[in-house]
Design a protein around this motif. Structure first.
Motif, PDB file in Angstrom:
ATOM      1  N   LEU A 112      -1.773  -5.208   2.739  1.00  0.00           N
ATOM      2  CA  LEU A 112      -0.950  -4.868   1.576  1.00  0.00           C
ATOM      3  C   LEU A 112       0.495  -5.293   1.796  1.00  0.00           C
ATOM      4  O   LEU A 112       1.147  -5.845   0.898  1.00  0.00           O
ATOM      5  CB  LEU A 112      -1.018  -3.370   1.303  1.00  0.00           C
ATOM      6  CG  LEU A 112      -2.301  -2.812   0.678  1.00  0.00           C
ATOM      7  CD1 LEU A 112      -2.274  -1.286   0.695  1.00  0.00           C
ATOM      8  CD2 LEU A 112      -2.464  -3.323  -0.739  1.00  0.00           C
ATOM      9  N   LEU A 134       3.523   1.994 -10.069  1.00  0.00           N
ATOM     10  CA  LEU A 134       2.151   1.918  -9.569  1.00  0.00           C
ATOM     11  C   LEU A 134       1.189   2.699 -10.463  1.00  0.00           C
ATOM     12  O   LEU A 134       0.034   2.291 -10.646  1.00  0.00           O
ATOM     13  CB  LEU A 134       2.092   2.433  -8.134  1.00  0.00           C
ATOM     14  CG  LEU A 134       2.774   1.558  -7.075  1.00  0.00           C
ATOM     15  CD1 LEU A 134       2.797   2.268  -5.729  1.00  0.00           C
ATOM     16  CD2 LEU A 134       2.082   0.210  -6.950  1.00  0.00           C
ATOM     17  N   THR A 147      -8.521  -2.260  -7.535  1.00  0.00           N
ATOM     18  CA  THR A 147      -7.369  -1.439  -7.175  1.00  0.00           C
ATOM     19  C   THR A 147      -6.532  -2.074  -6.061  1.00  0.00           C
ATOM     20  O   THR A 147      -5.308  -1.904  -6.031  1.00  0.00           O
ATOM     21  CB  THR A 147      -7.832  -0.041  -6.751  1.00  0.00           C
ATOM     22  OG1 THR A 147      -8.807  -0.166  -5.699  1.00  0.00           O
ATOM     23  CG2 THR A 147      -8.442   0.701  -7.929  1.00  0.00           C
ATOM     24  N   ALA A 186      -2.625  -2.878  -6.539  1.00  0.00           N
ATOM     25  CA  ALA A 186      -1.621  -2.337  -5.613  1.00  0.00           C
ATOM     26  C   ALA A 186      -0.690  -3.439  -5.110  1.00  0.00           C
ATOM     27  O   ALA A 186       0.531  -3.250  -5.019  1.00  0.00           O
ATOM     28  CB  ALA A 186      -2.312  -1.642  -4.444  1.00  0.00           C
ATOM     29  N   THR A 245       3.658   1.359   1.233  1.00  0.00           N
ATOM     30  CA  THR A 245       2.221   1.265   0.944  1.00  0.00           C
ATOM     31  C   THR A 245       1.549   2.629   0.912  1.00  0.00           C
ATOM     32  O   THR A 245       0.433   2.745   0.382  1.00  0.00           O
ATOM     33  CB  THR A 245       1.525   0.387   1.990  1.00  0.00           C
ATOM     34  OG1 THR A 245       1.779   0.905   3.307  1.00  0.00           O
ATOM     35  CG2 THR A 245       2.031  -1.045   1.917  1.00  0.00           C
ATOM     36  N   VAL A 254       0.390   3.789  -2.652  1.00  0.00           N
ATOM     37  CA  VAL A 254      -0.600   3.088  -3.482  1.00  0.00           C
ATOM     38  C   VAL A 254      -1.718   4.013  -3.942  1.00  0.00           C
ATOM     39  O   VAL A 254      -2.562   3.601  -4.747  1.00  0.00           O
ATOM     40  CB  VAL A 254      -1.192   1.880  -2.724  1.00  0.00           C
ATOM     41  CG1 VAL A 254      -0.138   0.834  -2.466  1.00  0.00           C
ATOM     42  CG2 VAL A 254      -1.846   2.326  -1.418  1.00  0.00           C
ATOM     43  N   VAL A 277      -2.354   4.165  -7.678  1.00  0.00           N
ATOM     44  CA  VAL A 277      -3.003   3.109  -8.470  1.00  0.00           C
ATOM     45  C   VAL A 277      -4.303   3.565  -9.161  1.00  0.00           C
ATOM     46  O   VAL A 277      -4.458   3.243 -10.355  1.00  0.00           O
ATOM     47  CB  VAL A 277      -3.189   1.852  -7.610  1.00  0.00           C
ATOM     48  CG1 VAL A 277      -4.020   0.806  -8.330  1.00  0.00           C
ATOM     49  CG2 VAL A 277      -1.844   1.272  -7.221  1.00  0.00           C
ATOM     50  N   TYR A 323      -5.482   3.552  -5.052  1.00  0.00           N
ATOM     51  CA  TYR A 323      -6.143   2.852  -3.957  1.00  0.00           C
ATOM     52  C   TYR A 323      -6.147   3.804  -2.767  1.00  0.00           C
ATOM     53  O   TYR A 323      -5.072   4.260  -2.332  1.00  0.00           O
ATOM     54  CB  TYR A 323      -5.405   1.561  -3.616  1.00  0.00           C
ATOM     55  CG  TYR A 323      -6.019   0.793  -2.469  1.00  0.00           C
ATOM     56  CD1 TYR A 323      -7.189   0.067  -2.652  1.00  0.00           C
ATOM     57  CD2 TYR A 323      -5.438   0.812  -1.205  1.00  0.00           C
ATOM     58  CE1 TYR A 323      -7.771  -0.628  -1.603  1.00  0.00           C
ATOM     59  CE2 TYR A 323      -6.007   0.112  -0.158  1.00  0.00           C
ATOM     60  CZ  TYR A 323      -7.165  -0.598  -0.363  1.00  0.00           C
ATOM     61  OH  TYR A 323      -7.749  -1.289   0.679  1.00  0.00           O
ATOM     62  N   ASP A 354      -5.688   2.905   2.209  1.00  0.00           N
ATOM     63  CA  ASP A 354      -4.532   2.627   3.056  1.00  0.00           C
ATOM     64  C   ASP A 354      -4.478   3.659   4.174  1.00  0.00           C
ATOM     65  O   ASP A 354      -5.273   4.616   4.213  1.00  0.00           O
ATOM     66  CB  ASP A 354      -3.246   2.652   2.231  1.00  0.00           C
ATOM     67  CG  ASP A 354      -2.960   4.032   1.674  1.00  0.00           C
ATOM     68  OD1 ASP A 354      -2.000   4.673   2.128  1.00  0.00           O
ATOM     69  OD2 ASP A 354      -3.707   4.486   0.778  1.00  0.00           O
TER      70      ASP A 354
END
Length: 324
Positions: A65, A111, A145, A149, A218, A221, A224, A226, A229
């Motif tokens: 990412l 986001l 996703t 992101a 990150t 995210v 989103v 997502y 991560d």
């Protein structure tokens, strides 16, 4: 002949500075000892999950990412910076509006909007406006996703990179471009060989900071959403084990590991692009003193300063002969 008279210099003493250093070391040691024995940290759980397959895969996803988002952000930031410097008022206004929107709204809100893209635009159509599209596909099928992101992070970061690049380009003296034009260089050749190499000295440090900041951003995210991560994955594991503190330590250790590597890379990049700057380099050792100033010497157990020997240049003229 004049004799050199060494002047003895007494080194200044800073007792309170030493006391403050001892207090800091003692405080750090007490914190480490206390943390090692505090059961809430649960160090065996930290050792168990720090190299867990789910955590390592999430760490790789976080790194991806960061890299993909920064590559897009740097490219788009360079384009926006050139647009900001364009004499065309329309192009300049478009770039200014982009920066105004993406710098003026929180990245988390942006986001969330990208996560709702499939609701706002159910399909993506490619073709001539007000006519039957050539291609049409569902937004959910085209953009997952992970991709959303990356787009959200990159578009937000591009607004900041544009200002960093613009500041670097403006730091180069206008005479450099004029001299390159006088030598017959075109615009692209001037930017590649003259402007950009000099501006990199200004661009690299804040860009390195933005890369490190992107790595930590990150963790947002999940908006989103997502969920693969590093931070979100460690949070999901802590929801299963009902023990969040060790998982926070695990995520922090991986973030520290990545940021340490990025800081080392930033250091060497700064050294490379700072070549030729001379005394303005913070890591460049001072050269031997020149001129007529005092020359420090160390004799015995105390440093001394030797006063320079006055030299007089005899006036030259047709009526004076040089030494025979």
């Amino acid at each position: 002949m004049s004799s050199e008279s060494p002047i003895q210099a007494i080194r200044l003493r800073h007792p309170w500075r030493n006391v403050f250093a001892v207090v800091l070391i003692a405080g750090a040691a007490l914190f480490v000892v206390d943390a090692a024995g505090r059961p809430a940290y649960d160090w065996p759980a930290v050792a168990q999950y720090v190299f867990d397959r789910r955590i390592t895969q999430a760490a790789v996803n976080t790194l991806q990412l960061t890299v993909y988002s920064m590559i897009i952000a740097i490219v788009l930031g360079v384009i926006l910076a050139i647009m900001r410097l364009s004499p065309n008022p329309v192009v300049k206004s478009v770039a200014w509006f982009y920066l105004w929107v993406f710098r003026g709204t929180p990245v988390y809100v942006q986001l969330v909007f990208w996560g709702l893209l499939s609701i706002i635009y159910q399909s993506i159509d490619i073709g001539i406006p007000f006519m039957e599209p050539f291609y049409s596909f569902q937004t959910n099928a085209a953009l997952n996703t992970f991709t959303l992101a990356i787009i959200g992070l990159a578009l937000n970061e591009a607004a900041y990179m544009a200002e960093i690049v613009r500041a670097g380009l403006l730091s180069v003296d206008r005479g450099q471009e004029e001299a390159a034009t006088a030598l017959g260089m075109g615009w692209f050749q001037t930017m590649r060989r003259v402007i950009v190499p000099q501006s990199m000295r200004i661009i690299i440090p804040p860009t390195g900071n933005e890369v490190i900041s992107m790595l930590k951003t990150t963790s947002l995210v999940t908006a989103v959403p997502y969920s693969f991560d590093l931070y979100t994955r460690s949070r999901d594991i802590s929801a299963e084990t009902f023990n969040p503190i060790p998982m926070l330590i695990v995520a922090s250790l991986w973030y520290l590991f990545f940021t340490s590597i990025l800081m080392v890379g930033q250091h060497f990049l700064e050294r490379r692009f700072a070549r030729g700057v001379g005394d303005r380099r913070p890591d460049k050792k001072g050269s031997a003193p020149t001129g007529t100033g005092a020359v420090p010497q160390v004799t015995g157990t105390h440093p001394t300063v030797v006063a320079p020997t006055p030299t007089t240049n005899p006036p030259s003229g047709p009526g004076r002969e040089g030494p025979g």
